[in-house]
Scaffold this motif. Structure first.
Motif, mmCIF file in Angstrom:
data_model
loop_
_atom_site.group_PDB
_atom_site.id
_atom_site.type_symbol
_atom_site.label_atom_id
_atom_site.label_comp_id
_atom_site.label_asym_id
_atom_site.label_seq_id
_atom_site.Cartn_x
_atom_site.Cartn_y
_atom_site.Cartn_z
ATOM 1 N N VAL A 23 -13.470 10.131 -12.530
ATOM 2 C CA VAL A 23 -12.804 10.776 -13.668
ATOM 3 C C VAL A 23 -13.765 10.862 -14.853
ATOM 4 C CG1 VAL A 23 -10.975 10.484 -15.395
ATOM 5 C CG2 VAL A 23 -10.461 10.174 -12.971
ATOM 6 N N LEU A 24 -14.488 9.793 -15.138
ATOM 7 C CA LEU A 24 -15.431 9.805 -16.261
ATOM 8 C C LEU A 24 -16.532 10.842 -16.062
ATOM 9 C CD1 LEU A 24 -15.841 5.993 -16.961
ATOM 10 C CD2 LEU A 24 -15.016 7.713 -18.573
ATOM 11 N N LEU A 25 -17.107 10.877 -14.868
ATOM 12 C CA LEU A 25 -18.193 11.830 -14.615
ATOM 13 C C LEU A 25 -17.696 13.274 -14.600
ATOM 14 C CD1 LEU A 25 -20.225 9.861 -11.930
ATOM 15 C CD2 LEU A 25 -20.742 10.144 -14.367
ATOM 16 N N THR A 26 -16.504 13.488 -14.061
ATOM 17 C CA THR A 26 -15.923 14.833 -14.072
ATOM 18 C C THR A 26 -15.641 15.280 -15.500
ATOM 19 O OG1 THR A 26 -14.938 14.439 -11.903
ATOM 20 C CG2 THR A 26 -14.030 16.260 -13.200
ATOM 21 N N ASN A 27 -15.106 14.392 -16.293
ATOM 22 C CA ASN A 27 -14.838 14.700 -17.694
ATOM 23 C C ASN A 27 -16.146 15.017 -18.430
ATOM 24 O OD1 ASN A 27 -13.233 14.861 -20.140
ATOM 25 N ND2 ASN A 27 -14.104 12.884 -20.683
ATOM 26 N N LEU A 28 -17.171 14.261 -18.159
ATOM 27 C CA LEU A 28 -18.462 14.473 -18.814
ATOM 28 C C LEU A 28 -19.058 15.824 -18.408
ATOM 29 C CD1 LEU A 28 -20.642 13.196 -20.623
ATOM 30 C CD2 LEU A 28 -21.639 12.239 -18.549
ATOM 31 N N ALA A 29 -18.901 16.202 -17.148
ATOM 32 C CA ALA A 29 -19.489 17.445 -16.658
ATOM 33 C C ALA A 29 -18.672 18.690 -17.019
ATOM 34 C CB ALA A 29 -19.649 17.376 -15.146
ATOM 35 N N THR A 30 -17.420 18.504 -17.397
ATOM 36 C CA THR A 30 -16.582 19.680 -17.667
ATOM 37 C C THR A 30 -16.202 19.755 -19.138
ATOM 38 O OG1 THR A 30 -14.587 18.475 -17.019
ATOM 39 C CG2 THR A 30 -15.674 19.769 -15.312
ATOM 40 N N VAL A 31 -15.027 19.299 -19.497
ATOM 41 C CA VAL A 31 -14.497 19.520 -20.844
ATOM 42 C C VAL A 31 -14.860 18.442 -21.848
ATOM 43 C CG1 VAL A 31 -12.597 20.946 -20.067
ATOM 44 C CG2 VAL A 31 -12.294 18.490 -20.178
ATOM 45 N N HIS A 32 -15.243 17.276 -21.383
ATOM 46 C CA HIS A 32 -15.632 16.144 -22.229
ATOM 47 C C HIS A 32 -14.588 15.836 -23.309
ATOM 48 C CE1 HIS A 32 -18.410 13.111 -23.454
ATOM 49 N NE2 HIS A 32 -18.475 13.572 -24.685
ATOM 50 N N LEU A 33 -13.381 15.536 -22.863
ATOM 51 C CA LEU A 33 -12.311 15.162 -23.788
ATOM 52 C C LEU A 33 -12.471 13.695 -24.184
ATOM 53 C CD1 LEU A 33 -9.233 16.807 -22.049
ATOM 54 C CD2 LEU A 33 -10.415 17.588 -24.107
ATOM 55 N N PRO A 34 -12.534 13.392 -25.480
ATOM 56 C CA PRO A 34 -12.680 11.997 -25.910
ATOM 57 C C PRO A 34 -11.516 11.104 -25.468
ATOM 58 C CG PRO A 34 -13.150 13.488 -27.736
ATOM 59 C CD PRO A 34 -12.616 14.324 -26.603
ATOM 60 N N ALA A 35 -10.318 11.667 -25.379
ATOM 61 C CA ALA A 35 -9.160 10.861 -24.971
ATOM 62 C C ALA A 35 -9.310 10.372 -23.529
ATOM 63 C CB ALA A 35 -7.880 11.676 -25.126
ATOM 64 N N VAL A 36 -9.850 11.215 -22.669
ATOM 65 C CA VAL A 36 -10.047 10.823 -21.272
ATOM 66 C C VAL A 36 -11.096 9.716 -21.199
ATOM 67 C CG1 VAL A 36 -10.844 11.614 -19.007
ATOM 68 C CG2 VAL A 36 -9.332 13.063 -20.374
ATOM 69 N N ALA A 37 -12.177 9.883 -21.947
ATOM 70 C CA ALA A 37 -13.233 8.870 -21.948
ATOM 71 C C ALA A 37 -12.740 7.548 -22.531
ATOM 72 C CB ALA A 37 -14.439 9.373 -22.734
ATOM 73 N N SER A 38 -11.926 7.597 -23.562
ATOM 74 C CA SER A 38 -11.450 6.353 -24.180
ATOM 75 C C SER A 38 -10.424 5.638 -23.301
ATOM 76 C CB SER A 38 -10.857 6.629 -25.561
ATOM 77 O OG SER A 38 -9.682 7.396 -25.456
ATOM 78 N N LEU A 39 -9.786 6.342 -22.385
ATOM 79 C CA LEU A 39 -8.862 5.702 -21.459
ATOM 80 C C LEU A 39 -9.569 5.247 -20.187
ATOM 81 C CD1 LEU A 39 -5.931 5.002 -20.607
ATOM 82 C CD2 LEU A 39 -5.833 7.279 -19.596
ATOM 83 N N ALA A 40 -10.354 6.127 -19.599
ATOM 84 C CA ALA A 40 -10.988 5.814 -18.312
ATOM 85 C C ALA A 40 -12.167 4.855 -18.456
ATOM 86 C CB ALA A 40 -11.444 7.098 -17.627
ATOM 87 N N GLY A 41 -12.851 4.872 -19.592
ATOM 88 C CA GLY A 41 -14.009 3.996 -19.790
ATOM 89 C C GLY A 41 -13.662 2.513 -19.709
ATOM 90 N N PRO A 42 -12.733 2.046 -20.537
ATOM 91 C CA PRO A 42 -12.353 0.636 -20.454
ATOM 92 C C PRO A 42 -11.693 0.266 -19.120
ATOM 93 C CG PRO A 42 -11.711 1.518 -22.570
ATOM 94 C CD PRO A 42 -12.177 2.678 -21.737
ATOM 95 N N LEU A 43 -10.936 1.200 -18.543
ATOM 96 C CA LEU A 43 -10.336 0.944 -17.236
ATOM 97 C C LEU A 43 -11.423 0.730 -16.183
ATOM 98 C CD1 LEU A 43 -7.735 0.834 -15.528
ATOM 99 C CD2 LEU A 43 -8.009 3.290 -15.178
ATOM 100 N N HIS A 44 -12.436 1.568 -16.210
ATOM 101 C CA HIS A 44 -13.551 1.429 -15.272
ATOM 102 C C HIS A 44 -14.283 0.106 -15.503
ATOM 103 C CE1 HIS A 44 -17.052 2.270 -12.856
ATOM 104 N NE2 HIS A 44 -17.806 2.041 -13.911
#
Length: 94
Positions: A23-44
C-alpha cells in the motif's frame, strides 16, 4: 491445552507487514496521498517490529530465521516458512 496454531500472530503480522508495504509503495508511485502514508506507515512499522520479535521468541528460531525476519516486506513470511518447514536436525546413519 497448548495452542494448536502457535504461529498465528506471526503469520498475521507478516501478512499485514507485506500488505502495508505494498500500500505504501503503491501510494508513493501513484497519487501520494498523505493520509494513506500516515495510516499505512505506522501500521507497517508496528507489524515489522512485531514480526521480528515473534521470530526472535520462537523456540525453533535460528540465526538465519531472525535475519530473514529483518528483511522489510517479505522477510516475515520467509522466516515463517523457514520455521514451519524446517524440523530439528537429524543425523542419518550411513
Amino acid at each position: 491445552m497448548p495452542d494448536p496454531h502457535p504461529r498465528r500472530p506471526l503469520r498475521s503480522a507478516a501478512t499485514v507487514e507485506l500488505v502495508s508495504l505494498i500500500v505504501l509503495l503503491t501510494n508513493l508511485a501513484t497519487v501520494h496521498l498523505p493520509a494513506v502514508a500516515s495510516l499505512a506507515g505506522p501500521l507497517h512499522g508496528c507489524a515489522y517490529l512485531f514480526t521480528i520479535g515473534a521470530v526472535a521468541r520462537d523456540p525453533q528460531r535460528t540465526g538465519r530465521s531472525v535475519i530473514l525476519a529483518c528483511l522489510p516486506g517479505i522477510g516475515g513470511l520467509l522466516a515463517l516458512h523457514r520455521l514451519t518447514h524446517t524440523g530439528p536436525l537429524t543425523v542419518r546413519a550411513s
